[in-house]
Structure formats: C-alpha cells, structure tokens
Design a protein around this motif. Sequence first.
Motif, PDB file in Angstrom:
ATOM      1  N   ASN A  81      45.469  12.709 -16.399  1.00  0.00           N
ATOM      2  CA  ASN A  81      45.697  11.379 -15.818  1.00  0.00           C
ATOM      3  C   ASN A  81      44.764  10.356 -16.434  1.00  0.00           C
ATOM      4  N   ALA A  82      43.496  10.746 -16.631  1.00  0.00           N
ATOM      5  CA  ALA A  82      42.518   9.832 -17.227  1.00  0.00           C
ATOM      6  C   ALA A  82      42.878   9.483 -18.661  1.00  0.00           C
ATOM      7  N   MET A  83      43.616  10.367 -19.333  1.00  0.00           N
ATOM      8  CA  MET A  83      44.040  10.121 -20.705  1.00  0.00           C
ATOM      9  C   MET A  83      45.337   9.325 -20.773  1.00  0.00           C
ATOM     10  N   GLY A  84      45.915   8.996 -19.596  1.00  0.00           N
ATOM     11  CA  GLY A  84      47.106   8.169 -19.590  1.00  0.00           C
ATOM     12  C   GLY A  84      48.392   8.912 -19.343  1.00  0.00           C
ATOM     13  N   ASN A  85      48.306  10.157 -18.866  1.00  0.00           N
ATOM     14  CA  ASN A  85      49.502  10.945 -18.585  1.00  0.00           C
ATOM     15  C   ASN A  85      49.783  10.925 -17.089  1.00  0.00           C
ATOM     16  N   PRO A  86      50.881  10.311 -16.658  1.00  0.00           N
ATOM     17  CA  PRO A  86      51.124  10.097 -15.228  1.00  0.00           C
ATOM     18  C   PRO A  86      51.529  11.360 -14.492  1.00  0.00           C
ATOM     19  N   GLY A  87      51.271  11.365 -13.191  1.00  0.00           N
ATOM     20  CA  GLY A  87      51.802  12.388 -12.301  1.00  0.00           C
ATOM     21  C   GLY A  87      51.042  13.700 -12.324  1.00  0.00           C
ATOM     22  N   GLU A  88      51.609  14.672 -11.582  1.00  0.00           N
ATOM     23  CA  GLU A  88      51.048  16.009 -11.496  1.00  0.00           C
ATOM     24  C   GLU A  88      52.107  17.019 -11.922  1.00  0.00           C
ATOM     25  N   ASP A  89      51.665  18.102 -12.505  1.00  0.00           N
ATOM     26  CA  ASP A  89      52.562  19.162 -12.934  1.00  0.00           C
ATOM     27  C   ASP A  89      52.104  20.451 -12.263  1.00  0.00           C
ATOM     28  N   PRO A  90      52.847  20.960 -11.280  1.00  0.00           N
ATOM     29  CA  PRO A  90      52.425  22.168 -10.569  1.00  0.00           C
ATOM     30  C   PRO A  90      52.345  23.396 -11.462  1.00  0.00           C
ATOM     31  N   ARG A  91      52.951  23.314 -12.639  1.00  0.00           N
ATOM     32  CA  ARG A  91      52.902  24.445 -13.563  1.00  0.00           C
ATOM     33  C   ARG A  91      51.617  24.498 -14.374  1.00  0.00           C
ATOM     34  N   LEU A  92      50.906  23.398 -14.433  1.00  0.00           N
ATOM     35  CA  LEU A  92      49.702  23.341 -15.254  1.00  0.00           C
ATOM     36  C   LEU A  92      48.628  24.271 -14.712  1.00  0.00           C
ATOM     37  N   GLN A  93      48.124  25.153 -15.571  1.00  0.00           N
ATOM     38  CA  GLN A  93      47.076  26.091 -15.196  1.00  0.00           C
ATOM     39  C   GLN A  93      45.694  25.593 -15.623  1.00  0.00           C
ATOM     40  N   GLY A  94      45.654  24.867 -16.725  1.00  0.00           N
ATOM     41  CA  GLY A  94      44.376  24.358 -17.199  1.00  0.00           C
ATOM     42  C   GLY A  94      44.468  23.837 -18.620  1.00  0.00           C
ATOM     43  N   LEU A  95      43.321  23.419 -19.145  1.00  0.00           N
ATOM     44  CA  LEU A  95      43.208  22.897 -20.504  1.00  0.00           C
ATOM     45  C   LEU A  95      42.158  23.703 -21.254  1.00  0.00           C
ATOM     46  N   ILE A  96      42.400  23.908 -22.548  1.00  0.00           N
ATOM     47  CA  ILE A  96      41.443  24.601 -23.406  1.00  0.00           C
ATOM     48  C   ILE A  96      40.945  23.632 -24.461  1.00  0.00           C
ATOM     49  N   PHE A  97      39.622  23.539 -24.595  1.00  0.00           N
ATOM     50  CA  PHE A  97      39.003  22.691 -25.606  1.00  0.00           C
ATOM     51  C   PHE A  97      38.146  23.545 -26.539  1.00  0.00           C
ATOM     52  N   PRO A  98      38.017  23.131 -27.786  1.00  0.00           N
ATOM     53  CA  PRO A  98      37.093  23.814 -28.691  1.00  0.00           C
ATOM     54  C   PRO A  98      35.664  23.369 -28.423  1.00  0.00           C
TER      55      PRO A  98
END
Length: 301
Positions: A81-98
């Motif tokens: 959301n902070a990056m500009g992507n609206p809404g919520e996705d119940p399927r999202l488990q997480g994010l991976i960063f290097p």
Amino acid sequence: MRTITVWRGVLALMLGLCMWCAAPLLASAQQAAAKADDPWEEAKKVAKQGPAEITLASQAVLKLPADRVFIPQPNATKLLNAMGNPGEDPRLQGLIFPADDNAGWFMTVRYEGSGYIKDDDAKDWNADDLLKSYREGTEENNKERVKMGVTEMEILGWAQPPAYDAATHRLVWAMKSRDKGATNDDDLGVNYNTYVLGREGYFSMNLVTGLKELESQKPQAHALLDAMNFIDGKRYADFNASTDHVAEYGLAALVLGVGAKKLGLLAVIAAFAVKFAKIGLLALAGLGFGLKRLFGKKTEA
C-alpha cells in the motif's frame, strides 16, 4: 507597581524558557509517533532474516536463504500500500527482499486454495488472449491508482511468453510494464510470474525487477522456487481423485484469464506497479535491505 511589572517579566521569561525546553521534546514525540506509523519501521520489527524455515499457508515450507529477508502479513500488505498498490489481497503470504542493497529486486508470495488444477490443457492456451486480459485488468486497477494519486500503469507486452513445466508443475511468464505515457526505456519494469501447483491449490512467487535486469535476476526467482516445497500430503502428486476437490478450470483457463477474472487474480497487476510507485519513498533506505537501488531512481519528495 514596579515589582509587579518585574515579576511579570520574570514569569514571561520562565514561560519562554519552558516552551523552549519543551519544543525539542514535543518534536521528538511527534517524530516518534510518525515513526511508529511508518510501515517500513514496522516491517523491520517483524522481518525474518535467513537462514530460516517459514511455513506458508499450512501448505509449504520456505527455506529462506541467509541472504534473504521475509516480511509476513499484515506488514506485507502495508508495504505494498505504501508503494502505491491499492487494497488488500487475502492470498498474499509475504514479501521477500534481498539483503544486498545492489540486488535490485523483490518477490511477492501468494497462495490460492483453488483446489487441484488439472494441467493437461496447458498446450491449448493463447498468449495473445492472456495479454489482452492483463491489459484490461491494468486499466481497471488504474482507476484505483488515480484515486490514490499514484501514476497509472500500462502493459507493453511479453518479456517471456507463458511456459509450463509438467515435471515440476511450474508455470512461468514475464510481462513488460511502465508508467503510462513514459517514453524512457529506463522506466520499463517487469514481473517474472511463477505458479507452483499443489494438491489443494497453488503458490505464485512473482519476482519484481527492471526489464534490463530480468535475465540476470531469473536465477534468484528459481532459487527461491527450489527453496519452497509443499509439505507431505499437500504435493501435486498426493492428489486423490476420490476425495479431493478439483478446480472448475484447468491450467489453460487460469493462464488465459477466465479463472483469473473469476478469482480476482487480475489484482496481481497491482504488483507490476510496485517498483514504480511515485510517492515519497525516503523511508525505503531506512529499511536497510535490498531497496536503495531498486527504488532510488523513482523516489520523489
């Protein structure tokens, strides 16, 4: 009368000193409050550093490498959301960063409990139809981006046409995108989209990076795919035709967008815009892993 005047002056001076002393404390309190609401600061608190084993949706285990960082829910959604992507996705488990600031990529991890998806129709899909579906989904998503004051996106075409590996039950494709109206090739971005099928549904692990970096970053996506495995009883090969739920659509329908529209999967278009969100992203550097180069050229005050 003079004494009263003097005391008034003393009191005014003391009040001024109190206000002067309190100002830094007030500013510090305000900064602390702002920091507490910062999604990047909150993400740091819950970030899981590799090496670590992370269970995803009670379906699979991700063996996170030592040079990777995993942001779980709900903080993952807050970051998107902070990056500009609206809404919520119940399927999202997480994010991976290097962990490497110069890596220039990150990955979204989603799970869809669709049921068992038959893959025998993969040979029948049409890449042109899928491209059209994604473009339509992007235009729908752009309406929300306009409301948020974020730059609209456009889909340019395939960076890699869809391909399915029946041996590993993995589907991969890559799509080119950029800010709508942009003409600079440096603004071209790409999502390296990957589905991994299981007994009760599938995971999507999508690499977000720059188009120019795609070929060099593909190994990162495949390394993380290899690091994620369905647990016993949840693998694609564990399917029991007499007891298990079968999805209403096959793999080709999912790719073509029929199943995607039914399930709302076109919301993944939002991820195309993550790398190019034109908002104040000064807090990104404070997160401290793998973000400075990725977002630096698009950061705006």
